[in-house]
Design an enzyme around this catalytic site. Structure first.
Site, PDB file in Angstrom:
ATOM      1  N   ASN A 109       7.153 -49.925  10.739  1.00 52.78           N
ATOM      2  CA  ASN A 109       7.448 -50.783   9.586  1.00 52.78           C
ATOM      3  C   ASN A 109       6.523 -51.998   9.539  1.00 52.78           C
ATOM      4  OD1 ASN A 109       9.900 -49.172  10.137  1.00 52.78           O
ATOM      5  ND2 ASN A 109      10.697 -50.268   8.367  1.00 52.78           N
ATOM      6  N   VAL A 133      12.218 -55.165   3.586  1.00 58.46           N
ATOM      7  CA  VAL A 133      11.695 -56.529   3.509  1.00 58.46           C
ATOM      8  C   VAL A 133      11.476 -56.937   2.063  1.00 58.46           C
ATOM      9  CG1 VAL A 133       9.774 -58.056   4.087  1.00 58.46           C
ATOM     10  CG2 VAL A 133      10.666 -56.484   5.815  1.00 58.46           C
ATOM     11  N   SER A 134      10.775 -56.104   1.297  1.00 51.24           N
ATOM     12  CA  SER A 134      10.521 -56.449  -0.107  1.00 51.24           C
ATOM     13  C   SER A 134      11.826 -56.474  -0.907  1.00 51.24           C
ATOM     14  CB  SER A 134       9.523 -55.470  -0.721  1.00 51.24           C
ATOM     15  OG  SER A 134       9.901 -54.137  -0.484  1.00 51.24           O
ATOM     16  N   ARG A 182      14.549 -47.478  15.203  1.00 51.65           N
ATOM     17  CA  ARG A 182      13.110 -47.301  15.069  1.00 51.65           C
ATOM     18  C   ARG A 182      12.433 -48.467  15.769  1.00 51.65           C
ATOM     19  NH1 ARG A 182      10.608 -44.514  11.250  1.00 51.65           N
ATOM     20  NH2 ARG A 182      12.118 -42.904  11.738  1.00 51.65           N
ATOM     21  N   GLY A 213      24.718 -51.745   8.282  1.00 56.81           N
ATOM     22  CA  GLY A 213      23.545 -52.561   8.592  1.00 56.81           C
ATOM     23  C   GLY A 213      23.228 -52.643  10.066  1.00 56.81           C
ATOM     24  N   TYR A 227       7.450 -36.349   3.039  1.00 56.67           N
ATOM     25  CA  TYR A 227       6.630 -37.371   3.694  1.00 56.67           C
ATOM     26  C   TYR A 227       6.526 -37.109   5.198  1.00 56.67           C
ATOM     27  CZ  TYR A 227       4.904 -42.023   4.979  1.00 56.67           C
ATOM     28  OH  TYR A 227       4.165 -43.069   5.472  1.00 56.67           O
ATOM     29  N   ASP A 228       7.673 -36.913   5.854  1.00 55.83           N
ATOM     30  CA  ASP A 228       7.685 -36.734   7.304  1.00 55.83           C
ATOM     31  C   ASP A 228       6.849 -35.535   7.728  1.00 55.83           C
ATOM     32  OD1 ASP A 228       9.564 -38.672   6.838  1.00 55.83           O
ATOM     33  OD2 ASP A 228      11.215 -37.667   7.859  1.00 55.83           O
ATOM     34  N   GLU A 229       7.121 -34.384   7.110  1.00 55.08           N
ATOM     35  CA  GLU A 229       6.417 -33.171   7.503  1.00 55.08           C
ATOM     36  C   GLU A 229       4.977 -33.158   6.984  1.00 55.08           C
ATOM     37  OE1 GLU A 229       7.537 -31.712   9.836  1.00 55.08           O
ATOM     38  OE2 GLU A 229       9.371 -30.556   9.530  1.00 55.08           O
ATOM     39  N   GLY A 230       4.739 -33.796   5.834  1.00 54.71           N
ATOM     40  CA  GLY A 230       3.381 -33.909   5.334  1.00 54.71           C
ATOM     41  C   GLY A 230       2.497 -34.659   6.306  1.00 54.71           C
TER      42      GLY A 230
END
Length: 323
Positions: A168, A182-183, A271, A201, A139-142
């Site tokens: 987010n 969240v979900s 983040r 956390g 995902y990151d590199e894509g």
């Protein structure tokens, strides 16, 4: 709009249809759901087709929003090769469509291009700290490669591009089993199950309500051609994961207990977007308070869970990740 039946795409379709635009929603339903856009099906200016963006698409359009790609680890790690193909081949196919039709094209990029950042908050000039061979790399590199393609198509072919880096985001129509905090927290709290956090956390995230994000998209697409981005779009309010879990438990009135699991590999510790550029260029900043947004999202999942008790299709949403 690719990925138009997904969480973000369905809200963007809704906004653009309401403004009187002719909208063609394209989705292969890997994570998107027809039910997300069912309320738009009777609109005369809305069309829906099932299509995978890793294959070329031949249509006539003026603007392209490229949102197609699973965006949560549980989904993009299910078939990492396909995830990379969706980001890279999908970008090539949509850029090819934009080149042929001379359409303006928008890329939904991500804060994941920053990886596990050593700079905090993250500005658009930061190049990131990304593991190119880890489980999140597909995902990151894509997404990083897709940004490269967008800017090379602009330099080589003069395309009109817009690149947004999404932080987010939450709200109604999130997939109940997408693995996002969240979900996850809301569904676990509503069901009275233990709320799972990773590590202690203390890692932080910023949470932007979907309506605010869509407003940022529309404003970026409307900018002059010399405004390309990338531009961070997200909420700079920063919360620890444990704070979010405690807030959700309190708002739901749940008896759920917080339990800790090992921290996933390459999980970012911090983040938070620097949205200075979004403010200066788009005149944009988020307006929906976290508790207001959470209340709307809790109400959505509460209704979805109630529906799941009598609806097999809805029940399947909660079982898809192997519950």
């Amino acid at each position: 709009m690719t990925g138009g039946a997904g969480f973000l795409g369905s809200h963007l379709c809704e906004r653009l249809v309401a403004e009187g635009n002719d909208v063609l929603c394209v989705d292969n339903y890997f994570t998107g759901r027809r039910s997300n856009v069912a309320h738009l099906m009777d609109a005369p200016n809305f069309d829906l087709i099932r299509h995978d963006v890793t294959f070329p698409l031949y249509v006539e359009v003026d603007e392209i929003y490229n949102l197609a790609c699973p965006a949560s680890p549980v989904h993009y790690q299910f078939d990492p090769v396909q995830t990379t193909k969706t980001s890279v081949h999908g970008a090539i196919n949509m850029l090819g469509l934009a080149k042929r039709t001379r359409a303006k094209i928008f890329q939904a990029s991500t804060s994941e291009v920053y990886g596990d950042p050593s700079q905090h908050p993250q500005t658009e000039e930061y190049w990131g700290n990304v593991n190119p061979v880890g489980p999140r790399s597909c995902y990151d590199e894509g997404k990083r490669c897709a940004e490269t393609l967008f800017f090379d198509y602009r330099r080589q072919h003069g395309l009109k591009i817009k690149v947004a880096r999404i932080f987010n985001t939450y709200g109604p129509r999130m997939h109940p089993n997408d693995g996002r905090v969240v979900s996850n927290f809301i569904v676990q709290a509503l069901k009275g199950e233990p709320i799972t956090i990773y590590g202690d956390g203390s890692q932080t995230r910023s949470f932007c309500y979907v309506d605010d994000l869509i407003e940022g998209f529309v404003r970026l697409m409307a900018t002059p051609d010399d405004v390309t981005g990338p531009i961070n779009i997200g909420n700079p309010g920063e919360f620890t994961i444990r704070q979010l879990a405690e807030t959700v438990i309190d708002m739901v009135g749940s008896r759920s207990q917080i339990v800790s699991l090992p921290l996933p590999e390459n999980d970012p510790k911090q983040r938070r977007p620097d949205i200075t550029k979004a403010g200066e260029v788009l005149g944009w900043r988020p307006t929906v308070d976290l508790k207001i947004g959470l209340k709307r999202t809790i109400n959505y999942f509460d209704a979805l869970l109630a529906s799941a008790k009598s609806n097999d299709e809805t029940r399947d949403l909660f079982l898809r990740a192997g519950e």
